[in-house]
Motif scaffolding. Structure first.
Motif, PDB file in Angstrom:
ATOM      1  N   UNK A   2       0.844  -1.194   0.000  1.00 57.95           N
ATOM      2  CA  UNK A   2       0.000   0.000   0.000  1.00 57.95           C
ATOM      3  C   UNK A   2       0.885   1.253   0.000  1.00 57.95           C
ATOM      4  N   UNK A   3       0.551   2.185  -0.879  1.00 53.47           N
ATOM      5  CA  UNK A   3       1.263   3.454  -1.004  1.00 53.47           C
ATOM      6  C   UNK A   3       0.273   4.566  -0.672  1.00 53.47           C
ATOM      7  N   UNK A   4       0.650   5.420   0.252  1.00 52.45           N
ATOM      8  CA  UNK A   4      -0.208   6.547   0.638  1.00 52.45           C
ATOM      9  C   UNK A   4       0.565   7.856   0.498  1.00 52.45           C
ATOM     10  N   UNK A   5      -0.102   8.858  -0.022  1.00 53.45           N
ATOM     11  CA  UNK A   5       0.482  10.196  -0.160  1.00 53.45           C
ATOM     12  C   UNK A   5      -0.194  11.109   0.855  1.00 53.45           C
ATOM     13  N   UNK A   6       0.616  11.773   1.669  1.00 54.66           N
ATOM     14  CA  UNK A   6       0.104  12.667   2.695  1.00 54.66           C
ATOM     15  C   UNK A   6       0.614  14.082   2.478  1.00 54.66           C
ATOM     16  N   UNK A   7      -0.184  15.028   2.889  1.00 58.23           N
ATOM     17  CA  UNK A   7       0.230  16.428   2.892  1.00 58.23           C
ATOM     18  C   UNK A   7       1.249  16.618   4.012  1.00 58.23           C
ATOM     19  N   UNK A   8       2.313  17.388   3.737  1.00 57.48           N
ATOM     20  CA  UNK A   8       3.303  17.688   4.769  1.00 57.48           C
ATOM     21  C   UNK A   8       2.665  18.512   5.874  1.00 57.48           C
ATOM     22  N   UNK A   9       3.059  18.257   7.111  1.00 56.09           N
ATOM     23  CA  UNK A   9       2.565  19.080   8.204  1.00 56.09           C
ATOM     24  C   UNK A   9       3.542  20.195   8.548  1.00 56.09           C
ATOM     25  N   UNK A  10       4.765  20.065   8.043  1.00 61.42           N
ATOM     26  CA  UNK A  10       5.779  21.060   8.325  1.00 61.42           C
ATOM     27  C   UNK A  10       5.612  22.281   7.413  1.00 61.42           C
ATOM     28  N   UNK A  11       6.443  23.247   7.636  1.00 67.72           N
ATOM     29  CA  UNK A  11       6.430  24.457   6.818  1.00 67.72           C
ATOM     30  C   UNK A  11       6.796  24.151   5.364  1.00 67.72           C
ATOM     31  N   UNK A  12       6.517  25.064   4.473  1.00 61.95           N
ATOM     32  CA  UNK A  12       6.727  24.875   3.048  1.00 61.95           C
ATOM     33  C   UNK A  12       8.178  24.547   2.710  1.00 61.95           C
ATOM     34  N   UNK A  13       9.135  25.139   3.389  1.00 64.40           N
ATOM     35  CA  UNK A  13      10.548  24.899   3.088  1.00 64.40           C
ATOM     36  C   UNK A  13      10.973  23.460   3.376  1.00 64.40           C
ATOM     37  N   UNK A  14      10.197  22.749   4.162  1.00 66.28           N
ATOM     38  CA  UNK A  14      10.535  21.359   4.474  1.00 66.28           C
ATOM     39  C   UNK A  14      10.488  20.491   3.226  1.00 66.28           C
ATOM     40  N   UNK A  15       9.640  20.828   2.276  1.00 69.98           N
ATOM     41  CA  UNK A  15       9.555  20.016   1.058  1.00 69.98           C
ATOM     42  C   UNK A  15      10.874  20.039   0.287  1.00 69.98           C
ATOM     43  N   UNK A  17       2.850   3.649  13.601  1.00 70.14           N
ATOM     44  CA  UNK A  17       1.921   2.778  14.318  1.00 70.14           C
ATOM     45  C   UNK A  17       0.498   3.116  13.863  1.00 70.14           C
ATOM     46  N   UNK A  18      -0.431   2.248  14.180  1.00 71.60           N
ATOM     47  CA  UNK A  18      -1.838   2.441  13.791  1.00 71.60           C
ATOM     48  C   UNK A  18      -2.373   3.791  14.282  1.00 71.60           C
ATOM     49  N   UNK A  19      -2.025   4.189  15.495  1.00 71.74           N
ATOM     50  CA  UNK A  19      -2.466   5.480  16.050  1.00 71.74           C
ATOM     51  C   UNK A  19      -1.962   6.645  15.199  1.00 71.74           C
ATOM     52  N   UNK A  20      -0.704   6.561  14.770  1.00 70.11           N
ATOM     53  CA  UNK A  20      -0.120   7.613  13.933  1.00 70.11           C
ATOM     54  C   UNK A  20      -0.862   7.733  12.609  1.00 70.11           C
ATOM     55  N   UNK A  21      -1.241   6.585  12.027  1.00 65.36           N
ATOM     56  CA  UNK A  21      -1.968   6.599  10.756  1.00 65.36           C
ATOM     57  C   UNK A  21      -3.335   7.253  10.916  1.00 65.36           C
ATOM     58  N   UNK A  22      -3.991   7.002  12.028  1.00 70.08           N
ATOM     59  CA  UNK A  22      -5.301   7.630  12.272  1.00 70.08           C
ATOM     60  C   UNK A  22      -5.151   9.142  12.415  1.00 70.08           C
ATOM     61  N   UNK A  23      -4.067   9.582  13.061  1.00 71.47           N
ATOM     62  CA  UNK A  23      -3.809  11.014  13.220  1.00 71.47           C
ATOM     63  C   UNK A  23      -3.521  11.682  11.874  1.00 71.47           C
ATOM     64  N   UNK A  25      -4.800  10.737   8.975  1.00 69.68           N
ATOM     65  CA  UNK A  25      -5.904  10.485   8.039  1.00 69.68           C
ATOM     66  C   UNK A  25      -6.437  11.758   7.381  1.00 69.68           C
ATOM     67  N   UNK A  26      -6.510  12.839   8.133  1.00 68.16           N
ATOM     68  CA  UNK A  26      -7.059  14.089   7.579  1.00 68.16           C
ATOM     69  C   UNK A  26      -6.133  14.724   6.538  1.00 68.16           C
ATOM     70  N   UNK A  27      -4.855  14.304   6.507  1.00 66.13           N
ATOM     71  CA  UNK A  27      -3.900  14.841   5.538  1.00 66.13           C
ATOM     72  C   UNK A  27      -3.658  13.902   4.355  1.00 66.13           C
ATOM     73  N   UNK A  28      -4.438  12.805   4.276  1.00 64.64           N
ATOM     74  CA  UNK A  28      -4.286  11.846   3.182  1.00 64.64           C
ATOM     75  C   UNK A  28      -4.718  12.482   1.857  1.00 64.64           C
ATOM     76  N   UNK A  29      -3.846  12.412   0.866  1.00 66.06           N
ATOM     77  CA  UNK A  29      -4.133  12.981  -0.454  1.00 66.06           C
ATOM     78  C   UNK A  29      -4.591  11.897  -1.414  1.00 66.06           C
ATOM     79  N   UNK A  30      -3.899  10.752  -1.408  1.00 65.35           N
ATOM     80  CA  UNK A  30      -4.244   9.660  -2.321  1.00 65.35           C
ATOM     81  C   UNK A  30      -3.617   8.375  -1.804  1.00 65.35           C
ATOM     82  N   UNK A  31      -4.154   7.242  -2.268  1.00 68.38           N
ATOM     83  CA  UNK A  31      -3.551   5.955  -1.925  1.00 68.38           C
ATOM     84  C   UNK A  31      -3.805   4.949  -3.041  1.00 68.38           C
ATOM     85  N   UNK A  32      -2.909   3.977  -3.124  1.00 69.03           N
ATOM     86  CA  UNK A  32      -2.994   2.917  -4.123  1.00 69.03           C
ATOM     87  C   UNK A  32      -2.193   1.728  -3.629  1.00 69.03           C
TER      88      UNK A  32
END
Length: 88
Positions: A25-38, A54-60, A62-69
């Protein structure tokens, strides 16, 4: 505008010993850090970016998930990014 990210996942003990990662499984998430982190992420070596969540981290995240495959038998994947999602 639609965005498509294509790639191939493989593991490598050394340059001559690469093996595909099938059905992963591949998941794309939005960065939570500042723009320069990219920029820092793009310049870093892949071994510096590996993280295990961990499972807890993935749930946290979830709101930043962009896409998955899921990768195919050869480790190849293609992700279509929803154009309605913004801020990434």
């Amino acid at each position: 505008m639609n965005y498509i990210l294509k790639g191939k996942l493989h593991s490598a003990i050394c340059d001559d010993q690469q093996k595909p990662l099938p059905f992963t499984q591949v998941r794309l998430y939005q960065l939570e850090e500042e723009t320069n982190a990219s920029t820092a992420y793009a310049a870093a070596q892949s071994k510096e970016l590996i993280q295990v969540f961990e499972e807890k981290d993935l749930k946290d995240r979830e709101k930043r998930l962009i896409a998955e495959t899921t990768t195919d038998a050869r480790g190849a994947y293609e992700c279509s990014i929803d154009p309605k999602k913004t801020g990434y």
